[in-house]
Design an enzyme around this catalytic site. Structure first.
Site, mmCIF file in Angstrom:
data_model
loop_
_atom_site.group_PDB
_atom_site.id
_atom_site.type_symbol
_atom_site.label_atom_id
_atom_site.label_comp_id
_atom_site.label_asym_id
_atom_site.label_seq_id
_atom_site.Cartn_x
_atom_site.Cartn_y
_atom_site.Cartn_z
ATOM 1 N N ARG A 8 -25.132 2.714 10.967
ATOM 2 C CA ARG A 8 -25.122 4.049 11.560
ATOM 3 C C ARG A 8 -26.295 4.097 12.526
ATOM 4 O O ARG A 8 -27.406 3.674 12.186
ATOM 5 C CB ARG A 8 -25.300 5.126 10.496
ATOM 6 C CG ARG A 8 -24.142 5.255 9.531
ATOM 7 C CD ARG A 8 -22.963 6.021 10.114
ATOM 8 N NE ARG A 8 -21.794 5.853 9.243
ATOM 9 C CZ ARG A 8 -20.614 6.410 9.460
ATOM 10 N NH1 ARG A 8 -20.409 7.178 10.523
ATOM 11 N NH2 ARG A 8 -19.621 6.195 8.652
ATOM 12 N N ASP A 12 -4.921 12.544 12.205
ATOM 13 C CA ASP A 12 -4.810 11.389 11.311
ATOM 14 C C ASP A 12 -5.766 11.542 10.134
ATOM 15 O O ASP A 12 -6.728 12.312 10.187
ATOM 16 C CB ASP A 12 -5.072 10.065 12.054
ATOM 17 C CG ASP A 12 -6.504 9.930 12.559
ATOM 18 O OD1 ASP A 12 -7.069 10.938 13.056
ATOM 19 O OD2 ASP A 12 -7.077 8.826 12.452
ATOM 20 N N SER A 34 -19.981 10.201 12.028
ATOM 21 C CA SER A 34 -19.769 9.918 13.441
ATOM 22 C C SER A 34 -18.441 10.501 13.915
ATOM 23 O O SER A 34 -17.454 10.460 13.184
ATOM 24 C CB SER A 34 -19.737 8.400 13.670
ATOM 25 O OG SER A 34 -20.842 7.786 13.046
ATOM 26 N N HIS A 60 -13.456 -27.580 -6.985
ATOM 27 C CA HIS A 60 -13.885 -27.579 -8.391
ATOM 28 C C HIS A 60 -15.409 -27.499 -8.413
ATOM 29 O O HIS A 60 -16.099 -28.323 -7.811
ATOM 30 C CB HIS A 60 -13.390 -28.880 -9.050
ATOM 31 C CG HIS A 60 -13.573 -28.891 -10.532
ATOM 32 N ND1 HIS A 60 -14.803 -28.875 -11.131
ATOM 33 C CD2 HIS A 60 -12.658 -28.920 -11.543
ATOM 34 C CE1 HIS A 60 -14.652 -28.896 -12.444
ATOM 35 N NE2 HIS A 60 -13.344 -28.919 -12.721
ATOM 36 N N ASP A 110 -14.898 19.340 12.775
ATOM 37 C CA ASP A 110 -14.583 18.120 12.022
ATOM 38 C C ASP A 110 -15.812 17.684 11.246
ATOM 39 O O ASP A 110 -16.111 16.503 11.126
ATOM 40 C CB ASP A 110 -14.128 17.022 13.005
ATOM 41 C CG ASP A 110 -13.639 15.763 12.289
ATOM 42 O OD1 ASP A 110 -13.223 15.871 11.117
ATOM 43 O OD2 ASP A 110 -13.695 14.680 12.895
ATOM 44 N N ASP A 168 -10.707 17.049 6.321
ATOM 45 C CA ASP A 168 -10.957 16.043 7.370
ATOM 46 C C ASP A 168 -9.629 15.508 7.867
ATOM 47 O O ASP A 168 -9.151 14.500 7.373
ATOM 48 C CB ASP A 168 -11.847 14.949 6.778
ATOM 49 C CG ASP A 168 -12.283 13.901 7.783
ATOM 50 O OD1 ASP A 168 -12.029 14.060 8.975
ATOM 51 O OD2 ASP A 168 -12.873 12.902 7.350
ATOM 52 N N HIS A 181 -8.576 15.920 14.971
ATOM 53 C CA HIS A 181 -7.675 14.785 14.706
ATOM 54 C C HIS A 181 -6.677 15.107 13.610
ATOM 55 O O HIS A 181 -7.002 15.777 12.635
ATOM 56 C CB HIS A 181 -8.441 13.495 14.404
ATOM 57 C CG HIS A 181 -9.333 13.510 13.198
ATOM 58 N ND1 HIS A 181 -8.940 13.020 11.980
ATOM 59 C CD2 HIS A 181 -10.613 13.923 13.025
ATOM 60 C CE1 HIS A 181 -9.943 13.120 11.114
ATOM 61 N NE2 HIS A 181 -10.968 13.668 11.712
ATOM 62 N N GLU A 209 -8.787 8.983 15.074
ATOM 63 C CA GLU A 209 -10.223 9.207 14.830
ATOM 64 C C GLU A 209 -10.709 8.362 13.669
ATOM 65 O O GLU A 209 -11.791 7.790 13.714
ATOM 66 C CB GLU A 209 -10.479 10.698 14.560
ATOM 67 C CG GLU A 209 -11.946 11.090 14.743
ATOM 68 C CD GLU A 209 -12.805 10.861 13.517
ATOM 69 O OE1 GLU A 209 -14.029 10.933 13.637
ATOM 70 O OE2 GLU A 209 -12.271 10.603 12.423
ATOM 71 N N GLU A 210 -9.880 8.287 12.623
ATOM 72 C CA GLU A 210 -10.325 7.575 11.418
ATOM 73 C C GLU A 210 -10.305 6.055 11.605
ATOM 74 O O GLU A 210 -10.734 5.310 10.721
ATOM 75 C CB GLU A 210 -9.456 7.972 10.213
ATOM 76 C CG GLU A 210 -9.518 9.455 9.845
ATOM 77 C CD GLU A 210 -10.867 9.920 9.321
ATOM 78 O OE1 GLU A 210 -11.826 9.133 9.320
ATOM 79 O OE2 GLU A 210 -10.957 11.095 8.922
ATOM 80 N N HIS A 256 -12.582 11.400 2.656
ATOM 81 C CA HIS A 256 -12.455 9.936 2.505
ATOM 82 C C HIS A 256 -12.367 9.484 1.046
ATOM 83 O O HIS A 256 -12.323 8.292 0.773
ATOM 84 C CB HIS A 256 -13.619 9.169 3.183
ATOM 85 C CG HIS A 256 -13.679 9.346 4.663
ATOM 86 N ND1 HIS A 256 -14.283 8.435 5.501
ATOM 87 C CD2 HIS A 256 -13.213 10.336 5.458
ATOM 88 C CE1 HIS A 256 -14.177 8.861 6.755
ATOM 89 N NE2 HIS A 256 -13.545 10.023 6.752
HETATM 90 N N1 BES Z 1 -15.105 14.126 10.049
HETATM 91 C C1 BES Z 1 -15.675 12.828 10.029
HETATM 92 C C2 BES Z 1 -17.038 12.733 10.653
HETATM 93 C C3 BES Z 1 -18.101 13.528 9.971
HETATM 94 C C4 BES Z 1 -18.345 13.368 8.633
HETATM 95 C C5 BES Z 1 -18.828 14.411 10.697
HETATM 96 C C6 BES Z 1 -19.311 14.102 8.024
HETATM 97 C C7 BES Z 1 -19.803 15.151 10.098
HETATM 98 C C8 BES Z 1 -20.036 15.005 8.746
HETATM 99 C C9 BES Z 1 -14.773 11.867 10.758
HETATM 100 O O1 BES Z 1 -13.425 12.069 10.504
HETATM 101 C C10 BES Z 1 -15.114 10.464 10.311
HETATM 102 O O2 BES Z 1 -15.018 10.159 9.172
HETATM 103 N N2 BES Z 1 -15.539 9.636 11.248
HETATM 104 C C11 BES Z 1 -15.759 8.243 11.009
HETATM 105 C C12 BES Z 1 -15.824 7.603 12.371
HETATM 106 C C13 BES Z 1 -15.684 6.117 12.358
HETATM 107 C C14 BES Z 1 -14.369 5.662 11.830
HETATM 108 C C15 BES Z 1 -15.922 5.590 13.752
HETATM 109 C C16 BES Z 1 -17.035 7.994 10.252
HETATM 110 O O3 BES Z 1 -18.035 8.718 10.427
HETATM 111 O O4 BES Z 1 -17.060 7.062 9.455
HETATM 112 ZN ZN ZN Z 2 -13.095 11.242 8.469
#
Ligand code: BES
Ligand code: ZN
Length: 457
Positions: free
Chosen positions: A328, A88, A399, A213, A180, A119, A86, A153-154, A427
């Site tokens: 999760r 983004d 994910s 209030h 990723d 990422d 990705h 993706e994000e 992030h």
């Molecule tokens: N690269 C990450 C996913 C990831 C993080 C894989 C750590 C393995 C180890 C990906 O860009 C991401 O942050 N995905 C989101 C998906 C969500 C927005 C559906 C996540 O995991 O929060």
């Molecule tokens: Zn990410």
């Protein structure tokens, strides 16, 4: 292979410069003010694909941020590799905590700092440079390649599943490769064989038509902030178990050999705790840290908003309260089933004194694969050549929603080989990528295509 690897070593500095240009485009998919930047980044990705010699390059409208596709299909009889990634990135805030501007790539101590470095632009770029090395130094690729680089993706890949389902011919491949994720640790390259899934909700509570209030009305009405806290407090018991009925029904128990393998991984709980700055670790009792983040589902509050939060004090009963929560999920939990169970439970524990609205947001299914596939072994040999060490097999707690869709729809295995590190601040402020891993990753990717060709179809 040697001329190709030589080419990669010779071009090391150029790669870093070019990656810097890529990272300078603020392709923040979540923020409307970056919509044009995100499109510009798609165009840049497509132009780069053309520059390195990929064909049929297209920027494809998907309903949201566009997809970028390119291919090279002249390795007759050889397998086809689909590379997914990705372009983004996550928002950069809190911006004041960055030591250098998030969209101005800065190299410090062998690391490149910028939003998206790890990422996932750095890892996408690694594959682009591996392909370029084959085409420039060898004139061809040992396998057929297709690239699918998305821009959402994000924000949960909301439009991608439909695209994959309706374009299985375009995307058809023998193996899907995704970079990723992170290596297990510095100096410990890894192949990831499972990801967690996700469901995400916004919970809105309304108590009254306007703020009140708290002296005049306090005691006569429900306070939605209090009620929200009560609801959230009922999501888990004291041992960290999620209390939603049926939540654990489909959780696949950890196999004994898996648990034993994880015990041999170089994991230091004390260092882990110190690195993240926690006074004490917490989680579901009866499971190790790795088990908790890789093989157990969670419930988490991602944000809460209600009432007066400015300086000083204000005596008020807020009219509304809101929380963003997510779960999760692990194999074999089904997101729709868990979502239904979550909604039923929240409706049950929420008192009639407030109006409740539940809004389901993005998510993804969990994914797991067997790791004795010949293409996985091919990745193992490639990583060993790139990093000088055999990879360990690990799961990830994060994910990547499209992975399960791609493997199911294309009937192809996926190999997840990431070169980020768990402490590279994905992030978070000061995201970075180790340039040694970036470089070794280019070599490993280039060798991987060769090893896949040796395996054959
Ligand atoms: N690269 C990450 C996913 C990831 C993080 C894989 C750590 C393995 C180890 C990906 O860009 C991401 O942050 N995905 C989101 C998906 C969500 C927005 C559906 C996540 O995991 O929060
Ligand atoms: Zn990410």
């Amino acid at each position: 292979m040697l001329p190709i690897i030589d080419f990669i070593h010779t071009n090391r500095d150029r790669y870093v410069q070019e990656l810097g240009t890529y990272l300078a485009i603020p392709s923040v998919s979540a923020l409307p003010e970056h919509r044009d930047d995100t499109r510009r980044c798609a165009d840049w990705t497509a132009d780069e694909m053309r520059r390195i010699g990929l064909e049929d390059v297209q920027v494809i409208e998907s309903g949201g941020h566009p997809l970028v596709f390119g291919q090279w299909l002249h390795a007759e009889g050889a397998p086809t590799v689909l590379i997914y990634g990705h372009y983004d990135v996550q928002p950069a805030d809190p911006i004041e905590l960055w030591e250098s501007p998030p969209f101005e790539a800065t190299v410090r101590d062998g690391e490149i700092y910028a939003r998206g470095a790890a990422d996932d632009k750095g890892q996408v770029f690694m594959h682009l440079k591996a392909i370029e090395a084959h085409l420039r130094a060898g004139g061809r690729l040992p396998v057929n390649v297709k690239l699918l680089i998305e821009g959402e993706e994000e924000v949960g890949s909301v439009n991608l599943d439909d695209f994959v389902r309706t374009h299985t011919d375009l995307l058809a491949a023998d193996v899907v490769v995704v970079s990723d994720s992170a290596m297990f640790d510095r100096g410990v390259p890894s192949i990831c064989y499972a990801l967690r899934g996700l469901i995400y909700y916004q919970i809105d509570l309304r108590g009254t038509s306007s703020d009140l209030h708290s002296g005049v009305f306090g005691g006569a009405v429900a306070n939605p902030a209090n009620v929200l806290a009560q609801i959230l407090a009922q999501m888990k018991d004291r041992s960290g178990h999620v209390k939603i009925p049926g939540f654990y029904d489909d959780v696949r128990p950890l196999a004994d050999d898996e648990r034993a393998a994880w015990k041999t991984l170089p994991f230091n709980e004390k260092k882990y705790r110190k690195d993240i700055g926690a006074p004490k670790l917490a989680g579901e009792s009866g499971y190790s840290v790795l088990e908790r983040v890789w093989a157990r589902p969670t419930f988490d509050v991602n944000g809460i908003l209600s009432g007066f939060t400015g300086d000083g004090a204000k005596t008020v009963i807020p009219a509304v309260a809101m929380a963003k929560v997510s779960m999760r999920l692990v194999p074999n939990q089904d997101p729709d089933r868990i979502a239904a169970a979550f909604e039923a439970y929240v409706r049950k524990v929420c008192p009639k004194t407030v109006e409740l609205t539940l809004t389901r947001m993005h998510g993804g299914r969990p994914w797991i694969t067997e790791y004795n596939h010949p293409f996985v072994a091919a990745a193992g040999r490639a990583i060993e050549q790139g990093f000088g060490r055999q990879p360990v097999f690990c799961r990830e707690g994060g994910s990547i929603p499209v992975v399960s869709t791609l493997t199911e729809e294309l009937h192809a295995p996926a190999v997840l080989f990431g070169v980020g590190l768990p402490d590279e601040n994905a992030h978070a402020p000061n995201e970075h990528l180790d340039l040694g891993n970036f470089h070794n990753g280019i070599v490993a990717s280039a060798v991987f295509y060769d090893e896949v060709a040796k395996v054959g179809k």
